[in-house]
Design a protein around this motif. Structure first.
Motif, PDB file in Angstrom:
ATOM      1  N   SER A  15       0.774  -1.078   0.031  1.00 10.36           N
ATOM      2  CA  SER A  15      -0.070  -0.053  -0.058  1.00 10.36           C
ATOM      3  C   SER A  15       0.672   1.264  -0.094  1.00 10.36           C
ATOM      4  O   SER A  15       0.642   2.342  -0.641  1.00 10.36           O
ATOM      5  N   PHE A  16       2.047   1.266   0.944  1.00 14.88           N
ATOM      6  CA  PHE A  16       2.932   2.494   0.774  1.00 14.88           C
ATOM      7  C   PHE A  16       3.649   2.632  -0.502  1.00 14.88           C
ATOM      8  O   PHE A  16       3.621   3.690  -0.905  1.00 14.88           O
ATOM      9  N   LEU A  17       3.822   1.392  -1.107  1.00 11.73           N
ATOM     10  CA  LEU A  17       4.508   1.462  -2.383  1.00 11.73           C
ATOM     11  C   LEU A  17       3.674   2.273  -3.468  1.00 11.73           C
ATOM     12  O   LEU A  17       4.361   2.929  -4.332  1.00 11.73           O
ATOM     13  N   LEU A 158       8.115  -0.249  10.312  1.00 13.25           N
ATOM     14  CA  LEU A 158       7.075   0.320  11.111  1.00 13.25           C
ATOM     15  C   LEU A 158       6.085   0.806  10.227  1.00 13.25           C
ATOM     16  O   LEU A 158       6.034   1.775   9.313  1.00 13.25           O
ATOM     17  N   VAL A 159       4.952  -0.015  10.572  1.00 12.25           N
ATOM     18  CA  VAL A 159       3.708   0.545   9.611  1.00 12.25           C
ATOM     19  C   VAL A 159       3.268   2.050   9.801  1.00 12.25           C
ATOM     20  O   VAL A 159       2.859   2.590   9.009  1.00 12.25           O
ATOM     21  N   ALA A 187       6.545   4.014   5.077  1.00 15.68           N
ATOM     22  CA  ALA A 187       6.526   5.242   4.225  1.00 15.68           C
ATOM     23  C   ALA A 187       7.901   5.676   3.753  1.00 15.68           C
ATOM     24  O   ALA A 187       8.128   5.835   2.576  1.00 15.68           O
ATOM     25  N   ASP A 188       8.807   5.618   4.584  1.00 20.13           N
ATOM     26  CA  ASP A 188      10.373   5.912   4.143  1.00 20.13           C
ATOM     27  C   ASP A 188      10.973   4.662   3.234  1.00 20.13           C
ATOM     28  O   ASP A 188      11.788   5.223   2.326  1.00 20.13           O
ATOM     29  N   TYR A 189      10.475   3.478   3.665  1.00 18.34           N
ATOM     30  CA  TYR A 189      10.962   2.597   2.727  1.00 18.34           C
ATOM     31  C   TYR A 189      10.427   2.718   1.272  1.00 18.34           C
ATOM     32  O   TYR A 189      11.237   2.213   0.450  1.00 18.34           O
ATOM     33  N   ALA A 190       9.373   2.967   1.187  1.00 17.38           N
ATOM     34  CA  ALA A 190       8.847   3.200  -0.109  1.00 17.38           C
ATOM     35  C   ALA A 190       9.466   4.252  -0.637  1.00 17.38           C
ATOM     36  O   ALA A 190       9.578   3.995  -1.982  1.00 17.38           O
TER      37      ALA A 190
END
Length: 212
Positions: A15-17, A158-159, A187-190
């Protein structure tokens, strides 16, 4: 604008991606077994398919295919089978494969001999997933005819973490931040993965990201 397929687009990481890719103006095809009926966004369509049913025909027009696949509990061995299938359908194409990896197979020593999942502190409940994801990564790393990048998160993924837009990059070793924690928000991973898609720096490599 690129055409990006995302396996598991409605899951936690997926979803974040999806959100990050759409924010940047890319065309996204969410590859899911059950497409949501309530999500309507420009540049977003869904392909109803299980990963194991995907064919070369399904993915040949993508610029990038992201796999956020996560095997069901008790079926963790499917991580390797899934990777073998993706390598088979992508072999010889120009489609780049970006894999949402695990942190467990990262090393915790400078000699690269001890994985995070080998440590006493690593939860037993997570070991089947981490070990089998590690086997899938080894298979991908040995593959000769696929354009791939494997991105491992930090130990704590972290979600609900903040979207800061900042992160630091490592290779095979687990990273920690200035507070002594190994964590990254989804979010930052995405952001990190979309940065890699738009400006490749880790082709045919595994790398990892951590909060600053």
């Amino acid at each position: 604008m690129m055409k990006i397929g995302i396996i598991g687009a409605t899951g936690h990481v997926g979803s974040f991606l999806t959100e990050e890719a759409l924010r940047r103006g890319h065309e996204v095809v969410g590859i899911v077994r059950n497409a949501p009926k309530t999500i309507v966004e420009d540049n977003l369509t869904f392909l109803h398919s299980d990963l194991f049913n995907l064919t070369n025909e399904n993915i040949k027009d993508f610029d990038v295919l992201i796999s956020a696949y996560n095997a069901p509990e008790g079926e963790e061995i499917q991580h390797l089978a899934a990777m073998k299938h993706l390598v088979e359908i992508l072999a010889g194409t120009d489609v780049r494969l970006l894999v949402v990896g695990g942190a467990g197979s990262l090393y915790v020593d400078a000699n690269l001999t001890k994985h995070l999942y080998d440590t006493d502190a690593f939860p037993d409940a997570f070991k089947p997933t981490s070990i089998n994801m590690g086997k899938a990564f080894d298979y991908l790393q040995a593959s000769k005819d696929v354009r791939w990048t494997y991105l491992s998160p930090s130990a704590d993924f972290l979600v609900n973490g903040a979207r800061t837009g900042k992160y630091k990059v490592g290779q095979e070793q687990l990273l920690i931040d200035k507070y002594g924690k190994s964590e990254i928000s989804m979010a930052d991973y995405a952001i990190a993965m979309l940065d890699e898609i738009e400006a490749p720096e880790h082709q045919q490599q595994r790398y990892t990201v951590c909060s600053i």
